[in-house]
Scaffold this motif. Structure first.
Motif, short mmCIF file in Angstrom:
data_model
loop_
_atom_site.label_atom_id
_atom_site.label_comp_id
_atom_site.label_asym_id
_atom_site.label_seq_id
_atom_site.Cartn_x
_atom_site.Cartn_y
_atom_site.Cartn_z
N PHE A 130 43.88 48.64 14.54
CA PHE A 130 43.41 50.03 14.52
C PHE A 130 44.34 50.86 13.63
O PHE A 130 44.75 51.95 14.00
N GLN A 131 44.66 50.33 12.46
CA GLN A 131 45.66 50.98 11.60
C GLN A 131 45.26 52.39 11.21
O GLN A 131 46.11 53.27 11.08
N ARG A 132 43.96 52.65 11.02
CA ARG A 132 43.53 53.95 10.50
C ARG A 132 42.78 54.81 11.50
O ARG A 132 42.34 55.90 11.15
N VAL A 133 42.63 54.35 12.74
CA VAL A 133 41.89 55.17 13.71
C VAL A 133 42.62 55.20 15.05
O VAL A 133 43.32 54.26 15.42
N TRP A 134 42.44 56.30 15.74
CA TRP A 134 42.88 56.39 17.14
C TRP A 134 41.63 56.44 18.03
O TRP A 134 41.28 55.46 18.67
N LEU A 135 40.91 57.54 18.05
CA LEU A 135 39.67 57.64 18.82
C LEU A 135 38.51 57.66 17.84
O LEU A 135 38.33 58.62 17.09
#
Length: 454
Positions: A130-135
């Motif tokens: 999930f390097q570029r997203v959190w939620l």
């Protein structure tokens, strides 16, 4: 008036004005006096709604315990039943790891965020998947995000690790706090998004999105923390939003059209930006963009269009109007020599064409002697730039405009004077092959504000 001044060429300019007046953008269909769903009056007996409370699935809400599993379990139930309300209760803080919430869901889903959702603060513990997203919310249709709650990215350690803060750090991507992807008919209303690891809210590959009364906030020196970023999306309205970040308040990039921004407060930050576009000789297309009513305070840029050399495509049909600026460094800026690179970018002849851009009723103060900069490509000049009732004052009263390979005209009050624009009939400078030293320097200076584009 125009016909008498410009002669036969004025008819073409009148056509351009007509095009800019009639841009195909969404109507003002956000009515913030209408309550989409008043949760304060909610009773399961009479509302016809299916309440799904994350606390019922084991969420501790203490800001320390990992509540990710409870959120995922609650999502599965809320998404699978019509007329559901996924509730994040007021007065509690929920620690949630990077998660993708996937649709499609049953009809009339409401995501009611009244508490605080907080991200883990240690980048070394972040899931590399999930390097570029959190939620991230994917493939939603007809979903309402609302509430008085907070989405907090806990970004301080991410910012400290950025190469923008310390050049010895590696340049790597960081998560976006809230992403809405491949969705349609989505409303986001009333939320606060703060301290994102990188960008705060991304609208990606979506259609018919409405964002209102959203507050975005992070420190002015936080790197790459765009407020609202729109990519590959159409039919989007952003209204009544206050955005204070370390990067663009709003950024619009390729394959986006029919975007309207209205009543926007921006500052600190890098202003309202279209781009960057054309990086790596790519094709960028942005069209039918309107900003109507904004206040920009202490921003690095005001109204900016930025493209790389070597790109293709176009930016066409943009109207910036009714904007007040206070102590903005670069109030009006087109930069076709944008260079977000640690090394100097090489001159290239191809460029993203910028045409039919209007600035109307733009007033305020600047801290820069050049209030207007049109730094355009000699090979692909900017065309049909229109200035109407622009009045920008410097600290000492002295301001000027700078133009390179830019064609257009001004009418009404235009201060500083836009006499540097080529007239419709004078194209003598448009076939030059050199790039002016000042224009190239502009691109290099922009590299100081380098931006990790998606």
């Amino acid at each position: 008036m125009l016909a008498s001044y410009y002669g036969a060429a004025a008819y073409r300019e009148l056509d351009i004005l007509g095009n800019l007046e009639n841009l195909d953008v969404p109507e003002d269909d956000i009515d913030d006096d209408v309550t989409f769903f008043d949760f304060s009056l909610f009773t399961s007996q009479f509302s016809g709604k299916n309440l799904v409370n994350v606390d019922s699935f084991g969420a501790a809400g203490d800001g320390v315990s990992d509540d990710t599993h409870a959120f995922v379990s609650a999502w599965k139930i809320a998404c699978s039943a019509p007329n559901s309300v996924l509730l994040v209760p007021h007065g509690r803080q929920y620690l949630v790891n990077a998660t993708k919430f996937k649709g499609p869901c049953q009809e009339n889903l409401i995501i009611q965020i009244d508490g605080t959702i907080v991200a883990p603060d240690d980048p070394s513990q972040w899931d590399p998947h999930f390097q570029r997203v959190w939620l991230e919310f994917i493939k939603l249709q007809g979903v309402l995000f609302q509430g008085n709650g907070v989405i907090d990215g806990s970004g301080a350690k991410w910012w400290a690790a950025s190469c923008k803060k310390n050049k010895t750090n590696p340049c790597v991507g960081a998560p976006t706090a809230l992403t809405i992807d491949s969705s349609s008919a989505v409303y986001v209303r009333g939320l606060t998004i703060r301290n994102s690891q990188q960008m705060h809210l991304i609208i990606s590959r979506s259609n018919t999105v409405r964002i209102s009364r959203v507050m975005v906030t992070s420190p002015g020196d936080s790197p790459n923390t765009d407020g609202i970023h729109i990519t590959s999306s159409t039919n989007v309205i952003i209204q009544d939003c206050k955005i204070s970040t370390g990067d663009d308040c709003v950024s619009i990039v390729s394959s986006s059209s029919r975007i309207k921004m209205k009543k926007i407060y921006c500052g600190p930050g890098h202003g309202i930006s279209i781009g960057s576009l054309g990086k790596g000789n790519s094709t960028g297309i942005v069209s039918a963009i309107v900003l109507d009513t904004a206040f920009l305070k202490n921003t690095t840029n005001g109204l900016r269009i930025k493209t790389w050399q070597g790109g293709n495509g176009y930016v066409k049909g943009v109207r910036f109007e009714n904007v007040v600026m206070q102590d903005v460094k670069n109030p009006i800026l087109i930069d076709q020599f944008y260079c977000d690179s640690p090394s100097t970018c090489q001159n290239q002849t191809s460029a993203v064409h910028i045409t039919e851009i209007m600035y109307r009723n733009i007033t305020g103060t600047t801290i820069s002697p050049k209030a207007i900069k049109f730094a355009c490509s000699d090979a692909v000049p900017c065309s049909h730039i229109v200035l109407n009732n622009v009045n920008l004052e410097g600290k000492d009263g002295k301001v000027e405009a700078y133009c390179n390979s830019a064609e257009g005209f001004g009418y009404g009050v235009v201060n500083p004077s836009a006499d540097c624009l080529d007239s419709h009939e004078d194209k003598s400078d448009c076939n030059q092959t050199h790039h002016s030293a000042e224009t190239v320097m502009l691109g290099e200076k922009e590299a100081e504000n380098a931006h990790d584009e998606l």
